[in-house]
Write an enzyme that holds these catalytic residues in place. Structure first.
Site, PDB file in Angstrom:
ATOM      1  N   SER A   1     -14.717   1.964  12.565  1.00 51.29           N
ATOM      2  CA  SER A   1     -15.855   1.062  12.354  1.00 51.29           C
ATOM      3  C   SER A   1     -15.777  -0.141  13.299  1.00 51.29           C
ATOM      4  CB  SER A   1     -15.941   0.620  10.889  1.00 51.29           C
ATOM      5  OG  SER A   1     -14.680   0.244  10.409  1.00 51.29           O
TER       6      SER A   1
ATOM      7  N   ARG B   1     -11.114  -1.188   9.836  1.00 49.61           N
ATOM      8  CA  ARG B   1     -10.372  -0.050  10.377  1.00 49.61           C
ATOM      9  C   ARG B   1     -10.932   0.304  11.749  1.00 49.61           C
ATOM     10  NH1 ARG B   1     -10.049   3.585   4.977  1.00 49.61           N
ATOM     11  NH2 ARG B   1     -11.800   2.248   4.388  1.00 49.61           N
TER      12      ARG B   1
ATOM     13  N   ARG C   1       3.302   4.799  14.740  1.00 51.08           N
ATOM     14  CA  ARG C   1       3.070   5.187  16.139  1.00 51.08           C
ATOM     15  C   ARG C   1       2.290   6.481  16.275  1.00 51.08           C
ATOM     16  NH1 ARG C   1       9.180   4.296  17.501  1.00 51.08           N
ATOM     17  NH2 ARG C   1       9.075   4.587  15.269  1.00 51.08           N
TER      18      ARG C   1
ATOM     19  N   TYR D   1       0.843  -1.204   0.000  1.00 50.49           N
ATOM     20  CA  TYR D   1       0.000   0.000   0.000  1.00 50.49           C
ATOM     21  C   TYR D   1       0.875   1.250   0.000  1.00 50.49           C
ATOM     22  CZ  TYR D   1      -3.872   3.062   1.501  1.00 50.49           C
ATOM     23  OH  TYR D   1      -4.823   4.054   1.596  1.00 50.49           O
TER      24      TYR D   1
ATOM     25  N   GLN E   1      -0.610   4.486  20.449  1.00 56.26           N
ATOM     26  CA  GLN E   1      -0.398   5.037  19.103  1.00 56.26           C
ATOM     27  C   GLN E   1      -1.529   6.020  18.789  1.00 56.26           C
ATOM     28  OE1 GLN E   1      -1.612   2.025  19.805  1.00 56.26           O
ATOM     29  NE2 GLN E   1      -2.488   0.960  18.056  1.00 56.26           N
TER      30      GLN E   1
ATOM     31  N   GLU F   1       4.199   1.774  -0.549  1.00 56.54           N
ATOM     32  CA  GLU F   1       5.090   1.964  -1.695  1.00 56.54           C
ATOM     33  C   GLU F   1       4.305   2.058  -2.997  1.00 56.54           C
ATOM     34  OE1 GLU F   1       7.869   3.005  -1.188  1.00 56.54           O
ATOM     35  OE2 GLU F   1       9.172   1.766   0.045  1.00 56.54           O
ATOM     36  N   GLY F   2       3.177   1.351  -3.050  1.00 56.91           N
ATOM     37  CA  GLY F   2       2.314   1.465  -4.236  1.00 56.91           C
ATOM     38  C   GLY F   2       1.828   2.894  -4.401  1.00 56.91           C
ATOM     39  N   LYS F   3       1.390   3.490  -3.297  1.00 53.98           N
ATOM     40  CA  LYS F   3       0.900   4.874  -3.345  1.00 53.98           C
ATOM     41  C   LYS F   3       2.044   5.842  -3.636  1.00 53.98           C
ATOM     42  CE  LYS F   3      -3.572   4.535  -2.274  1.00 53.98           C
ATOM     43  NZ  LYS F   3      -4.674   5.102  -3.057  1.00 53.98           N
TER      44      LYS F   3
ATOM     45  N   GLY G   1      -2.181   0.737  22.843  1.00 50.63           N
ATOM     46  CA  GLY G   1      -3.195   1.762  22.574  1.00 50.63           C
ATOM     47  C   GLY G   1      -2.677   3.183  22.696  1.00 50.63           C
TER      48      GLY G   1
HETATM   49  P1  NAD Z   1     -12.862   1.429   0.047  1.00 50.29           P
HETATM   50  O1  NAD Z   1     -12.218   0.100   0.179  1.00 50.29           O
HETATM   51  O2  NAD Z   1     -14.196   1.640   0.655  1.00 50.29           O
HETATM   52  O3  NAD Z   1     -12.946   1.844  -1.481  1.00 50.29           O
HETATM   53  C1  NAD Z   1     -12.050   1.406  -2.474  1.00 50.29           C
HETATM   54  C2  NAD Z   1     -12.855   1.028  -3.708  1.00 50.29           C
HETATM   55  O4  NAD Z   1     -11.951   0.670  -4.762  1.00 50.29           O
HETATM   56  C3  NAD Z   1     -13.762  -0.178  -3.477  1.00 50.29           C
HETATM   57  O5  NAD Z   1     -15.067   0.096  -3.949  1.00 50.29           O
HETATM   58  C4  NAD Z   1     -13.092  -1.309  -4.274  1.00 50.29           C
HETATM   59  O6  NAD Z   1     -14.037  -2.266  -4.726  1.00 50.29           O
HETATM   60  C5  NAD Z   1     -12.434  -0.532  -5.382  1.00 50.29           C
HETATM   61  N1  NAD Z   1     -11.281  -1.215  -5.980  1.00 50.29           N
HETATM   62  C6  NAD Z   1     -10.207  -1.769  -5.335  1.00 50.29           C
HETATM   63  N2  NAD Z   1      -9.340  -2.290  -6.222  1.00 50.29           N
HETATM   64  C7  NAD Z   1      -9.863  -2.054  -7.457  1.00 50.29           C
HETATM   65  C8  NAD Z   1      -9.441  -2.338  -8.771  1.00 50.29           C
HETATM   66  N3  NAD Z   1      -8.283  -2.981  -9.014  1.00 50.29           N
HETATM   67  N4  NAD Z   1     -10.218  -1.939  -9.812  1.00 50.29           N
HETATM   68  C9  NAD Z   1     -11.388  -1.301  -9.587  1.00 50.29           C
HETATM   69  N5  NAD Z   1     -11.859  -0.998  -8.353  1.00 50.29           N
HETATM   70  C10 NAD Z   1     -11.091  -1.377  -7.305  1.00 50.29           C
HETATM   71  O7  NAD Z   1     -11.797   2.495   0.634  1.00 50.29           O
HETATM   72  P2  NAD Z   1     -11.943   4.068   0.861  1.00 50.29           P
HETATM   73  O8  NAD Z   1     -11.731   4.340   2.290  1.00 50.29           O
HETATM   74  O9  NAD Z   1     -13.158   4.577   0.180  1.00 50.29           O
HETATM   75  O10 NAD Z   1     -10.634   4.581   0.094  1.00 50.29           O
HETATM   76  C11 NAD Z   1     -10.714   5.070  -1.226  1.00 50.29           C
HETATM   77  C12 NAD Z   1      -9.367   5.642  -1.651  1.00 50.29           C
HETATM   78  O11 NAD Z   1      -8.948   6.666  -0.749  1.00 50.29           O
HETATM   79  C13 NAD Z   1      -8.239   4.621  -1.691  1.00 50.29           C
HETATM   80  O12 NAD Z   1      -7.433   4.860  -2.816  1.00 50.29           O
HETATM   81  C14 NAD Z   1      -7.463   4.885  -0.421  1.00 50.29           C
HETATM   82  O13 NAD Z   1      -6.118   4.536  -0.550  1.00 50.29           O
HETATM   83  C15 NAD Z   1      -7.648   6.380  -0.259  1.00 50.29           C
HETATM   84  N6  NAD Z   1      -7.511   6.758   1.148  1.00 50.29           N
HETATM   85  C16 NAD Z   1      -8.542   6.554   2.029  1.00 50.29           C
HETATM   86  C17 NAD Z   1      -8.379   6.905   3.356  1.00 50.29           C
HETATM   87  C18 NAD Z   1      -9.482   6.745   4.367  1.00 50.29           C
HETATM   88  O14 NAD Z   1      -9.257   7.028   5.542  1.00 50.29           O
HETATM   89  N7  NAD Z   1     -10.676   6.330   4.012  1.00 50.29           N
HETATM   90  C19 NAD Z   1      -7.157   7.439   3.808  1.00 50.29           C
HETATM   91  C20 NAD Z   1      -6.127   7.581   2.881  1.00 50.29           C
HETATM   92  C21 NAD Z   1      -6.329   7.272   1.557  1.00 50.29           C
HETATM   93  N1  UDP Z   2      -6.542  -0.575  15.594  1.00 44.10           N
HETATM   94  C1  UDP Z   2      -6.965  -1.042  16.829  1.00 44.10           C
HETATM   95  N2  UDP Z   2      -8.042  -1.863  16.859  1.00 44.10           N
HETATM   96  C2  UDP Z   2      -8.747  -2.215  15.754  1.00 44.10           C
HETATM   97  C3  UDP Z   2      -8.320  -1.727  14.491  1.00 44.10           C
HETATM   98  C4  UDP Z   2      -7.198  -0.916  14.463  1.00 44.10           C
HETATM   99  O1  UDP Z   2      -6.372  -0.720  17.864  1.00 44.10           O
HETATM  100  O2  UDP Z   2      -9.733  -2.965  15.884  1.00 44.10           O
HETATM  101  C5  UDP Z   2      -5.393   0.370  15.553  1.00 44.10           C
HETATM  102  C6  UDP Z   2      -4.328   0.037  14.530  1.00 44.10           C
HETATM  103  O3  UDP Z   2      -3.375  -0.852  15.069  1.00 44.10           O
HETATM  104  C7  UDP Z   2      -3.757   1.432  14.251  1.00 44.10           C
HETATM  105  C8  UDP Z   2      -4.949   2.366  14.437  1.00 44.10           C
HETATM  106  O4  UDP Z   2      -5.908   1.630  15.192  1.00 44.10           O
HETATM  107  O5  UDP Z   2      -2.770   1.751  15.195  1.00 44.10           O
HETATM  108  C9  UDP Z   2      -5.579   2.802  13.131  1.00 44.10           C
HETATM  109  O6  UDP Z   2      -5.795   1.638  12.373  1.00 44.10           O
HETATM  110  P1  UDP Z   2      -6.636   1.634  11.014  1.00 44.10           P
HETATM  111  O7  UDP Z   2      -6.615   0.238  10.501  1.00 44.10           O
HETATM  112  O8  UDP Z   2      -7.953   2.275  11.229  1.00 44.10           O
HETATM  113  O9  UDP Z   2      -5.837   2.614  10.045  1.00 44.10           O
HETATM  114  P2  UDP Z   2      -4.283   2.875   9.752  1.00 44.10           P
HETATM  115  O10 UDP Z   2      -4.102   4.296  10.139  1.00 44.10           O
HETATM  116  O11 UDP Z   2      -3.432   1.980  10.584  1.00 44.10           O
HETATM  117  O12 UDP Z   2      -4.152   2.602   8.315  1.00 44.10           O
END
Ligand code: NAD
Ligand code: UDP
Length: 312
Positions: free
Chosen positions: A188, A185, A274, A144, A208, A146-148, A206
């Site tokens: 939720s 996450r 952290r 995730y 972090q 490095e991909g980003k 806890g």
């Molecule tokens: P999400 O998992 O709800 O949404 C991602 C969507 O992309 C899903 O509907 C999934 O089916 C689709 N998808 C995944 N791989 C695919 C592929 N190869 N081809 C077509 N569709 C594909 O996650 P989200 O929280 O809505 O995140 C959306 C974007 O925002 C992501 O790129 C994520 O990295 C970025 N982002 C989100 C957060 C956050 O806190 N929600 C934080 C940082 C970055």
């Molecule tokens: N975490 C937790 N309990 C959970 C899910 C996550 O304590 O049920 C912690 C996780 O280890 C991280 C923080 O909550 O330190 C945020 O995690 P999340 O998966 O929401 O997002 P991240 O910021 O790590 O991508």
């Protein structure tokens, strides 16, 4: 504008689709439903300004007359992006290549959803856009992170090499209605556990921290970057600067839901950052944007949403 949103069946993508349609734009959603759900798009079925293509962005696609591409397709929750790390990396890399090709062919603007994860386990706080980050290139989060990072590089290379109008936002932890029940996450997980009167699972001790942004604030920030007249020569952080430890978050969730749940401590996953807190000075200064929804208010809205959808 005619706007393509990849990841439109996901949490953020579906909120973006609503916002753009309500603002008068035409939206073409793309998703492979790997972590998203048709439920998130159900209300748009009869909407004449919305069209949908089921497609994996790792494969090329051509769509005519596109003005703007919002590239959001990618699993965002650690349990999901780690369950098929090769697909995650390919989605980030091949996905952005395909979307940049589409932008180049159609002369569209492209906005890439990057992430605070590009800062890895940051050694500076708050994280400002000029910080290069502290990322493990071979760990379980690397597909995730490095991909980003590679996707960001390509956005800036296409800009330098082809003059493409590519923009990058770095999103910090965002929460809101429509998060999937199995998202995994922390927000939720905690709310669902509290509503079911189950133990809240804290990973590690806890201490972090994370800074949580409510989805309506984030969507306004995304639109501000996407529709800004002039492009910026750097990525833009979007999030909420109020930082909480996971213990503080768990206590807040228990209080807001009125739950009798207690807390259970589990192992901390490898490379779990952290701390995380955005420096938002750039967004404030150049976009006049800052978040307004406080955590208590947002958690209540998400708790009500989960009650309606999944807790019977
Ligand atoms: P999400 O998992 O709800 O949404 C991602 C969507 O992309 C899903 O509907 C999934 O089916 C689709 N998808 C995944 N791989 C695919 C592929 N190869 N081809 C077509 N569709 C594909 O996650 P989200 O929280 O809505 O995140 C959306 C974007 O925002 C992501 O790129 C994520 O990295 C970025 N982002 C989100 C957060 C956050 O806190 N929600 C934080 C940082 C970055
Ligand atoms: N975490 C937790 N309990 C959970 C899910 C996550 O304590 O049920 C912690 C996780 O280890 C991280 C923080 O909550 O330190 C945020 O995690 P999340 O998966 O929401 O997002 P991240 O910021 O790590 O991508």
């Amino acid at each position: 504008m005619r706007v393509v949103i990849t990841g439109s069946a996901g949490f953020l993508g579906s909120h973006l689709a609503d916002y753009l349609i309500n603002s008068g734009h035409e939206v073409i959603g793309i998703d492979d439903f790997s972590t998203g759900s048709a439920d998130n798009l159900y209300h748009l079925q009869q909407e004449s300004k919305f069209d949908f293509i089921e497609h994996d962005i790792r494969d090329p696609i051509f769509i005519p007359s596109v003005d703007l591409i919002l590239n959001f397709a990618c699993p965002a929750s650690p349990i999901h992006y780690q369950s098929d790390p090769v697909k995650t990396m390919e989605t980030n890399f091949l996905g952005i290549v395909n979307m940049l090709h589409l932008a180049k062919k159609t002369r569209a603007r492209l906005l890439q959803a990057s992430t605070s994860e590009v800062y890895g386990d940051p050694q500076v706080s708050p994280q400002v856009e000029s910080y290069w980050g502290n990322v493990n290139p071979i760990g379980i989060r690397s597909c995730y992170d490095e991909g980003k990072r590679a996707a960001e590089t390509l956005c800036f290379d296409y800009r330098r090499q082809y003059g493409l109008d590519s923009r990058v936002i770095r999103i910090f932890n965002t929460y809101g209605p429509r998060m999937a029940e199995n998202d995994g996450r922390v927000v939720s997980n905690f709310i669902i556990q509290a509503l079911r009167q189950e133990e809240l699972t804290i990973y590690g001790e806890g201490n972090q921290s994370r800074s949580f942004c409510f989805v309506s604030d984030l969507i306004k920030g995304i639109a501000a970057v996407a529709f800004a007249e002039k492009n910026f020569d750097q990525p833009v952080n979007l999030g909420n600067p109020n930082e909480f430890t996971m213990i503080e978050l768990a206590k807040k969730v228990i209080e807001i839901t009125g739950s009798t749940s207690t807390i259970r401590f589990l192992d901390l996953p490898q490379d779990d950052p952290r701390q995380r807190k955005p420096d938002l000075e750039f967004a404030k200064k150049y976009l006049g944007w800052e978040p307004t929804v406080q955590l208590n208010e947002g958690l209540k809205i998400v708790s009500d949403d989960f009650k309606k959808r999944i807790i019977h």
